[in-house]
Design an enzyme around this catalytic site. Structure first.
Site, PDB file in Angstrom:
ATOM      1  N   HIS A 111       0.974  -1.026  -5.405  1.00 24.74           N
ATOM      2  CA  HIS A 111      -0.207  -1.699  -5.953  1.00 24.74           C
ATOM      3  C   HIS A 111      -1.233  -2.060  -4.871  1.00 24.74           C
ATOM      4  CE1 HIS A 111       1.994  -5.587  -5.039  1.00 24.74           C
ATOM      5  NE2 HIS A 111       0.763  -5.955  -4.724  1.00 24.74           N
ATOM      6  N   ASP A 141       7.310   0.105  -7.247  1.00 26.41           N
ATOM      7  CA  ASP A 141       6.132  -0.451  -6.580  1.00 26.41           C
ATOM      8  C   ASP A 141       6.189  -0.255  -5.068  1.00 26.41           C
ATOM      9  OD1 ASP A 141       3.670  -1.640  -6.354  1.00 26.41           O
ATOM     10  OD2 ASP A 141       4.423  -3.698  -6.436  1.00 26.41           O
ATOM     11  N   SER A 219       1.665  -8.776   0.243  1.00 21.65           N
ATOM     12  CA  SER A 219       2.253  -7.651  -0.485  1.00 21.65           C
ATOM     13  C   SER A 219       2.429  -6.442   0.421  1.00 21.65           C
ATOM     14  CB  SER A 219       1.359  -7.259  -1.665  1.00 21.65           C
ATOM     15  OG  SER A 219       1.389  -8.245  -2.664  1.00 21.65           O
TER      16      SER A 219
END
Length: 387
Positions: A111, A141, A219
């Protein structure tokens, strides 16, 4: 005595009284012209004792940061969008990543780079290197990108395993929260074996939960244990404020190993072709359809040639209306796989897709009221994966 004489005596008395008063005030130390200020002395502050040596926990944190922070990169993404008048404008985002090898492969979240038109990676030399996407896996992911940089600037982060982790272990998260490069936070493993839903809607199993502060920009960065091993990739948080409240999640290292190997070698993850499409069953729907259990997947369609088809799993045979919806009924009702309860289509699919090609799993289902256990050998499909 004339008035003039009296006035003269009064004036003389006032003068004599004023002189005597001034003389007395002078001898008693009244105000005088201030003396020129002399040199001032600095305030005397309490002296601190010598700094104590780091505690063992502090020494571990210092070692982790000094040795491994150069292995964590800052990722900047640029996306070109268009306004109401079709005028282009640029939007940027930030994320983190870990250096995998001296060939320039970098691990991050899918993402982070999903919508990017341009990806830039910053190393410790403060230079920004353009990156290309090697491959991605939206189910877990994860993504691998690559830069061309001097090998001397590429310090790989050691890959660990998540199989031997324990709740309570100390962990460290290094990343770029809110664009603040190479920030480290510290916490413990709060729980293991969590299941979370990826942004693509798939279930990621065996996720690590931690209370180490993870914020936007973290992230794709590593979760590291006290031995200096990457044990997970920070991917999401539970928050009510937009920032960390001590509930963060990381994709486990054992999942990362399998995915990264395929992405670097094939540019994609080779996954089983399951071939099952169905309806999530809850207690209310189970009661309406008179099913033997309250939770599972009612199979509506099975793709010909898929793993499910070759194992003999059967799809539905008729349509019924339920309120404003139509259901396909008459197919197998899946309730478990490998003795693990199935909670819905996404849960069933994610479990199967995270198995290796060639493995055999056991699917528990009901058919015509009978409980059946079917072995399903997982095969692949040349053109990507299907559910």
């Amino acid at each position: 005595m004339t008035k003039r004489s009296v006035l003269a005596i009064l004036v003389l008395g006032c003068l004599i009284g004023g002189a005597l008063t001034g003389l007395l005030f002078y001898h008693l130390g009244g105000p005088a012209t201030p003396a020129a200020p002399g040199p001032t002395q600095p305030p005397r502050l309490a002296e601190a004792t010598a700094a104590a040596p780091p505690t063992p926990d502090e020494a571990t944190g210092i070692r982790i940061y000094e040795q491994l922070s150069p292995s964590v990169v800052n990722i900047t993404t640029i996306e070109v969008s268009y306004d109401f008048f079709f005028e282009p404008y640029r939007e940027s985002g930030t994320g983190s990543g870990s250096i995998l090898d001296t060939d320039g492969h970098i691990l991050t979240n899918h993402h982070v780079i999903e919508k990017a038109d341009q990806i830039l990676v910053s190393l410790t030399d403060k230079l920004k290197y353009p990156a290309e996407v090697v491959g991605f896996d939206e189910i877990d992911d994860l993504a691998v990108i690559r830069i061309k940089a001097p090998a001397s600037q590429l310090k790989p982060l050691p890959m660990g395993t998540s199989a031997d982790l324990k709740v309570g272990q100390h962990v460290f998260a290094i990343g770029n929260p809110f664009g603040l490069t190479r920030t480290m936070s510290h916490g413990i493993i709060s729980s293991l074996g969590r299941s979370i839903k990826s942004r693509a809607g798939y279930i990621i199993d065996n996720v690590i939960q931690t209370d180490a502060a993870i914020n936007p920009g973290n992230s794709g960065g590593p979760l590291i244990d006290a031995a200096g091993r990457l044990i997970g990739v920070n991917t999401s948080i539970f928050t009510t404020s937009g920032g960390s409240i001590g509930i963060g999640f990381a994709v486990p290292a054992d999942t990362v190993r399998r995915v990264v190997a395929d992405l670097i070698q094939y540019g994609k993850v080779r996954r089983p072709w399951v071939g099952v499409y169905g309806q999530d069953i809850d207690p209310q729907l189970a009661g309406y359809l008179k099913l033997p259990e309250e939770i599972g997947v009612l199979v509506a369609y099975v793709e010909p040639g898929s793993s499910a088809s070759q194992a003999g799993i059967q799809g539905g045979t008729q349509r019924v209306r339920l309120g404003f919806s139509r259901l396909i009924i008459g197919g197998d009702f899946i309730v478990a796989v490998d003795d693990r309860a199935v909670t819905g289509q996404a849960d069933f699919t994610s479990y199967m897709l995270n198995k290796n090609l060639g493995e055999t799993v056991t699917v528990t289902l009901y058919r015509d009221g009978r409980k059946i256990r079917l072995p399903v050998k997982l095969i692949g499909k040349e053109r990507g994966y299907q559910m």
